[in-house]
Scaffold this active site. Structure first.
Site, PDB file in Angstrom:
ATOM      1  N   HIS A  27       0.969  -1.217  -0.063  1.00  0.00           N
ATOM      2  CA  HIS A  27      -0.182   0.049  -0.018  1.00  0.00           C
ATOM      3  C   HIS A  27       0.999   1.235   0.043  1.00  0.00           C
ATOM      4  O   HIS A  27       1.668   1.433   0.997  1.00  0.00           O
ATOM      5  CB  HIS A  27      -0.823  -0.103   1.322  1.00  0.00           C
ATOM      6  CG  HIS A  27      -1.843   0.972   1.383  1.00  0.00           C
ATOM      7  ND1 HIS A  27      -1.691   2.115   2.402  1.00  0.00           N
ATOM      8  CD2 HIS A  27      -2.918   1.430   0.504  1.00  0.00           C
ATOM      9  CE1 HIS A  27      -2.731   2.780   2.189  1.00  0.00           C
ATOM     10  NE2 HIS A  27      -3.340   2.574   1.235  1.00  0.00           N
TER      11      HIS A  27
ATOM     12  N   GLU B 230       0.076  -0.612  -4.842  1.00  0.00           N
ATOM     13  CA  GLU B 230      -1.023   0.235  -4.754  1.00  0.00           C
ATOM     14  C   GLU B 230      -0.369   1.655  -4.848  1.00  0.00           C
ATOM     15  O   GLU B 230       0.326   1.826  -4.006  1.00  0.00           O
ATOM     16  CB  GLU B 230      -2.013   0.261  -3.764  1.00  0.00           C
ATOM     17  CG  GLU B 230      -3.489   1.085  -3.963  1.00  0.00           C
ATOM     18  CD  GLU B 230      -3.149   2.319  -3.067  1.00  0.00           C
ATOM     19  OE1 GLU B 230      -4.153   3.260  -2.956  1.00  0.00           O
ATOM     20  OE2 GLU B 230      -2.229   2.485  -2.306  1.00  0.00           O
TER      21      GLU B 230
ATOM     22  N   ASP C  19      -1.365   6.261  -5.189  1.00  0.00           N
ATOM     23  CA  ASP C  19      -2.445   7.269  -5.441  1.00  0.00           C
ATOM     24  C   ASP C  19      -1.771   8.326  -6.316  1.00  0.00           C
ATOM     25  O   ASP C  19      -0.709   8.891  -6.515  1.00  0.00           O
ATOM     26  CB  ASP C  19      -2.676   8.117  -4.158  1.00  0.00           C
ATOM     27  CG  ASP C  19      -2.813   7.142  -3.119  1.00  0.00           C
ATOM     28  OD1 ASP C  19      -3.698   6.426  -2.964  1.00  0.00           O
ATOM     29  OD2 ASP C  19      -2.024   7.048  -2.159  1.00  0.00           O
TER      30      ASP C  19
ATOM     31  N   HIS D 282      -0.422  10.924  -2.228  1.00  0.00           N
ATOM     32  CA  HIS D 282      -1.802  10.657  -1.558  1.00  0.00           C
ATOM     33  C   HIS D 282      -2.830  11.891  -1.419  1.00  0.00           C
ATOM     34  O   HIS D 282      -3.866  11.927  -1.705  1.00  0.00           O
ATOM     35  CB  HIS D 282      -1.801   9.951  -0.336  1.00  0.00           C
ATOM     36  CG  HIS D 282      -2.851   9.489   0.382  1.00  0.00           C
ATOM     37  ND1 HIS D 282      -3.605  10.646   1.199  1.00  0.00           N
ATOM     38  CD2 HIS D 282      -3.693   8.455   0.279  1.00  0.00           C
ATOM     39  CE1 HIS D 282      -4.704  10.022   1.672  1.00  0.00           C
ATOM     40  NE2 HIS D 282      -4.859   8.881   1.028  1.00  0.00           N
TER      41      HIS D 282
ATOM     42  N   GLU E  28      -4.883   3.828  -7.971  1.00  0.00           N
ATOM     43  CA  GLU E  28      -5.740   4.651  -7.387  1.00  0.00           C
ATOM     44  C   GLU E  28      -5.832   6.159  -7.913  1.00  0.00           C
ATOM     45  O   GLU E  28      -4.889   7.026  -7.922  1.00  0.00           O
ATOM     46  CB  GLU E  28      -5.879   4.801  -5.866  1.00  0.00           C
ATOM     47  CG  GLU E  28      -7.227   5.541  -5.383  1.00  0.00           C
ATOM     48  CD  GLU E  28      -7.069   5.807  -3.933  1.00  0.00           C
ATOM     49  OE1 GLU E  28      -6.362   4.876  -3.368  1.00  0.00           O
ATOM     50  OE2 GLU E  28      -7.780   6.479  -3.299  1.00  0.00           O
TER      51      GLU E  28
HETATM   52  O1  G3P Z   1      -6.872   2.067  -2.612  1.00  0.00           O
HETATM   53  C1  G3P Z   1      -6.965   1.638  -1.360  1.00  0.00           C
HETATM   54  C2  G3P Z   1      -6.542   2.777  -0.221  1.00  0.00           C
HETATM   55  O2  G3P Z   1      -5.245   3.339  -0.601  1.00  0.00           O
HETATM   56  C3  G3P Z   1      -7.769   3.666  -0.182  1.00  0.00           C
HETATM   57  O3  G3P Z   1      -7.513   4.857   0.641  1.00  0.00           O
HETATM   58  O4  G3P Z   1      -6.945   6.979   1.462  1.00  0.00           O
HETATM   59  O5  G3P Z   1      -5.212   5.276   1.559  1.00  0.00           O
HETATM   60  O6  G3P Z   1      -5.898   6.172  -0.570  1.00  0.00           O
HETATM   61  P1  G3P Z   1      -6.182   5.807   0.721  1.00  0.00           P
HETATM   62 MG    MG Z   2      -4.771   4.952  -2.279  1.00  0.00          MG
END
Ligand code: G3P
Ligand code: MG
Length: 261
Positions: free
Chosen positions: A16, A43, A45, A58, A117
């Site tokens: 993540h 993952e 952002d 993020h 994302e």
């Molecule tokens: O994509 C999973 C997760 O990353 C979603 O929440 O706020 O960590 O981007 P966030």
């Molecule tokens: Mg995310």
């Protein structure tokens, strides 16, 4: 529209924001460390600069993770290239705020899959999706798994129009009552949800509907095992059909060691 169905599979353990427990989140260092730790998928952002270049970050604002200030979308790519994204992790001083293009190059070199994302600043959804999709067309190595997700469901709709064959995951907190209609509306093969509130009954129902299920953010190994449907007396590595398909974690090495994968 693409007519592919069934779960869009990524990996059981997804790093993540990279291995963000041990390196600055959403940086090349964190992604590289995830690969070193055995993760096959990450993952990240993604949002855009003032001049429309996709960057991996993020928050709307630069302040928490970088030595910059204010909204990312109000800075040019050339300005963002000068930032240090190692805030709070002195061992990584000088780590840049990465462009999405640089991340694609790294993931290709390390052979890793991606959950991208889409994280647009409100009002910039269309420009953000367009910039990301253009780069995916130009640079994403098509032999590697790629799934879009977003809390901005209108962005998923635009991504569907633009790149129908790139699978999508509906990003939610808890599972909404109308999950079936929503996944249908946005053509989502996956649902990405908060692991803290997902129940075994919901997991079974979503699986029966043919959806891929991925849970964030799971840093507790026992919670990961529960969600994945691995019980104590099972051989390590065995996954029940009733479990989720994967979890997002800041600690991919810790979880892989616990789960025996
Ligand atoms: O994509 C999973 C997760 O990353 C979603 O929440 O706020 O960590 O981007 P966030
Ligand atoms: Mg995310």
């Amino acid at each position: 529209m693409s007519d592919a169905t069934g779960p869009a599979l990524l990996a059981r353990i997804i790093a993540h924001r990279g291995a963000s427990g041990d390196a600055p989140e959403n940086t090349l260092a964190a992604l590289s460390l995830a690969a070193d730790h055995g993760a096959s998928c990450v993952e990240i952002d993604v949002s855009i600069s003032a001049d429309g270049v996709p960057f991996v970050h993020h928050d709307d604002k630069l302040d928490r993770c970088t030595n910059g200030q204010g909204l990312l979308c109000e800075h040019s790519a050339a300005e963002l290239d000068l930032l240090d994204a190692s805030k709070g992790m002195a061992d990584f001083a000088g780590e840049p705020l990465p462009r999405l293009a640089a991340v694609f190059d790294l993931l290709e070199a390390r052979g890793m899959g991606l959950n991208l994302e889409i994280k647009p600043r409100k009002g910039l959804e269309e420009k953000t999706v367009e910039a990301i999709c253009t780069l995916v067309e130009e640079r994403w190595p098509s032999h590697l798994p790629l799934v879009f997700s977003s809390f901005s469901w209108s962005s998923l709709a635009m991504a569907r129009e633009r790149l129908p064959d790139t699978p999508r995951g509906l990003l939610v907190g808890g599972i909404p009552d109308d999950w079936e209609a929503l996944t249908e509306t946005y053509g989502c093969r996956n649902i990405h949800c908060d692991g803290a509130s997902l129940t075994p009954a919901q997991t079974r129902e979503l699986r029966q509907a043919g959806l891929g299920i991925y849970c964030y953010t799971v840093n507790d190994p026992e919670q990961a095992a529960r969600l994945l449907g691995i019980s104590d007396d099972m051989q390590a590595g065995h996954v029940e059909d009733a479990g989720v398909h994967g979890i997002f974690t800041d600690y991919p090495k810790l979880l892989a060691a616990y789960l025996g994968t």
